[in-house]
Scaffold this active site. Structure first.
Site, short mmCIF file in Angstrom:
data_model
loop_
_atom_site.label_atom_id
_atom_site.label_comp_id
_atom_site.label_asym_id
_atom_site.label_seq_id
_atom_site.Cartn_x
_atom_site.Cartn_y
_atom_site.Cartn_z
N PRO A 44 -13.20 0.42 -10.25
CA PRO A 44 -13.91 0.58 -11.30
C PRO A 44 -13.85 1.64 -12.05
O PRO A 44 -14.03 1.30 -13.48
CB PRO A 44 -15.15 0.64 -10.34
N GLU A 45 -13.65 2.44 -11.61
CA GLU A 45 -13.88 3.26 -13.06
C GLU A 45 -12.33 4.91 -12.79
O GLU A 45 -12.50 4.84 -11.10
CB GLU A 45 -15.16 4.59 -12.86
N THR A 46 -12.48 5.32 -13.37
CA THR A 46 -11.13 6.50 -13.13
C THR A 46 -11.85 7.60 -13.93
O THR A 46 -11.87 7.27 -14.90
CB THR A 46 -10.00 6.28 -13.64
#
Length: 295
Positions: A44-46
């Site tokens: 979903p996010e980095t």
């Protein structure tokens, strides 16, 4: 080669909670390379640390499709990795993000485990019109009568805007079959990143699902930033028990995706004003790897 790792946040079980990519040494990466690596990881996010020193770390957050201003679970994941790598021993540390400075606090347990707490920015809220309630219910695949009348339906933010939709109970929440195209349209119209449905499961305890197709995430497993905004909204509306100027509780999220996690939230209240929002949770390393930036 760029070193990266994947961490599950808001859980102590690998693969549960919400997965985040963490890149501790991203100083030489271009925006295009960061976006490409985030797409490659597919979580979903980095979060990318582009500079660190003097009690601060400059960071940027990317979904697989775009940069976003802030991400709670990736922040918790980053705190864990900094502690594990010996780059943070619990001293004062603040992240420099697109929403401003985010102070972190490290809490170590007797068994050597650790919990990362982040101070979120001052909450903001916006009312949502009656006609939009019907549209939100339809987009979530529920009847408008299933919306909880005693809890607030509003847009709120402590870093990222979401619209919060209360439903009567967890069975309704778990049975939702959302229309993601319509949720995307409503998110754009309301200028929010996601539609966050929640249901009470006890005093100061809520189950939640967060749909964010507008930022490339059909359903976010566990959302730290929205958990903080939810408690700020509830406390500001008098919908949480406040003792000695403090309200606290837990959001349970990810069960519908088979990746359960828990977001702990503490808010400080002065009169009707929420002064401080703290979001915390544990995290666990899933794996490490290297990426060829020229790929």
């Amino acid at each position: 080669m760029i070193a990266y790792c994947e961490v599950s946040a808001f859980t102590d079980t690998p693969g549960s909670g919400n997965r985040a990519g963490v890149v501790l040494d991203a100083e030489g990466l271009t925006e295009e390379q960061m976006q490409a690596l985030a797409a490659f990881l597919g979580v979903p996010e980095t979060v990318f640390v582009t500079r660190m020193g003097d009690g601060t770390a400059r960071v940027r957050y990317f979904t697989p499709t775009q940069e976003i201003d802030f991400c709670g679970h990736a922040t918790v994941a980053l705190g864990l990795r900094l502690a594990q790598e010996g780059r943070w021993g619990g001293e004062a540390l603040a992240l420099e993000t697109l929403v401003g400075r985010v102070p972190l606090r490290l809490e170590r347990g007797a068994a050597g485990d650790c919990r990362v707490w982040m101070a979120q920015r001052a909450p903001e809220t916006r009312r949502v019109g009656r006609e939009v309630r019907r549209e939100l219910a339809a987009a979530l695949g529920i009847d408008e009568r299933m919306i909880h009348r005693g809890l607030p339906l509003a847009a709120a933010s402590t870093g990222l805007w979401s619209v919060f939709v209360p439903v009567i109970d967890r069975l309704i929440l778990d049975g939702m079959e959302p229309d993601l195209v319509e949720i995307h349209r409503l998110s754009d119209a309301l200028e929010v990143s996601s539609v966050y449905a929640y249901a009470p499961v006890g005093v100061g305890r809520f189950a939640a699902r967060d749909f964010a197709p507008a930022v490339g995430i059909p359903e976010d497993p566990v959302t730290g930033s929205a958990g903080g905004a939810l408690f700020a909204l509830l406390a500001g509306e008098g919908a949480l028990p406040v003792r000695s100027g403090r309200a606290a509780g837990v959001v349970y999220q990810g069960h519908s995706l088979g990746t359960p996690g828990e977001v702990e939230v503490e808010v400080t209240v002065e009169g009707q004003r929420v002064r401080d929002v703290q979001v915390g949770g544990c995290a666990v390393l899933n794996y490490e790897g290297e990426w060829a930036s020229g790929r």
